[in-house]
Design an enzyme around this catalytic site. Sequence first.
Site, PDB file in Angstrom:
ATOM      1  N   CYS A  33       0.854  -1.199   0.000  1.00 10.57           N
ATOM      2  CA  CYS A  33       0.000   0.000   0.000  1.00 10.57           C
ATOM      3  C   CYS A  33       0.888   1.248   0.000  1.00 10.57           C
ATOM      4  O   CYS A  33       1.434   1.623   1.041  1.00 10.57           O
ATOM      5  CB  CYS A  33      -0.921  -0.036   1.225  1.00 10.57           C
ATOM      6  SG  CYS A  33      -1.840   1.484   1.497  1.00 10.57           S
ATOM      7  N   CYS A  36      -0.124   4.030   2.354  1.00  9.05           N
ATOM      8  CA  CYS A  36       0.179   3.634   3.741  1.00  9.05           C
ATOM      9  C   CYS A  36       1.627   3.967   4.085  1.00  9.05           C
ATOM     10  O   CYS A  36       1.920   4.503   5.155  1.00  9.05           O
ATOM     11  CB  CYS A  36      -0.027   2.130   3.942  1.00  9.05           C
ATOM     12  SG  CYS A  36      -1.704   1.560   3.661  1.00  9.05           S
TER      13      CYS A  36
END
Length: 109
Positions: A33, A36
């Site tokens: 991600c 993230c």
Amino acid sequence: MAGNIIELNKDNFEEEVLKSELPVLVDFWGPRCVPCMGLMPVVEELAEIYAGKMKFTKLNTAENRRLAIQLKVMSLPTFQFYKNGELVDQLQGNFGREEIEEKIRAIIG
């Protein structure tokens, strides 16, 4: 990873989040991600700023898929905010430092 951010898993989630004396931010993330990863330095900085007022934790959803599903986390990044063992707020998708800090200040009063 900053020393004041606790890595969560199925074995310590209840103790670190649901039984915490402090409000808790849970950062749900995954190694693939990109957003993230971009938020990690922000979380580490906020963990230092709000040390003693809010507990900062991370949960790797790739390693804790069942727990993430059980907590109804269906997309990343997701931040959940807990107070007194209850989920009180969350952020999902496209958000940044301002939104995170706004939630923290609202929760810690």
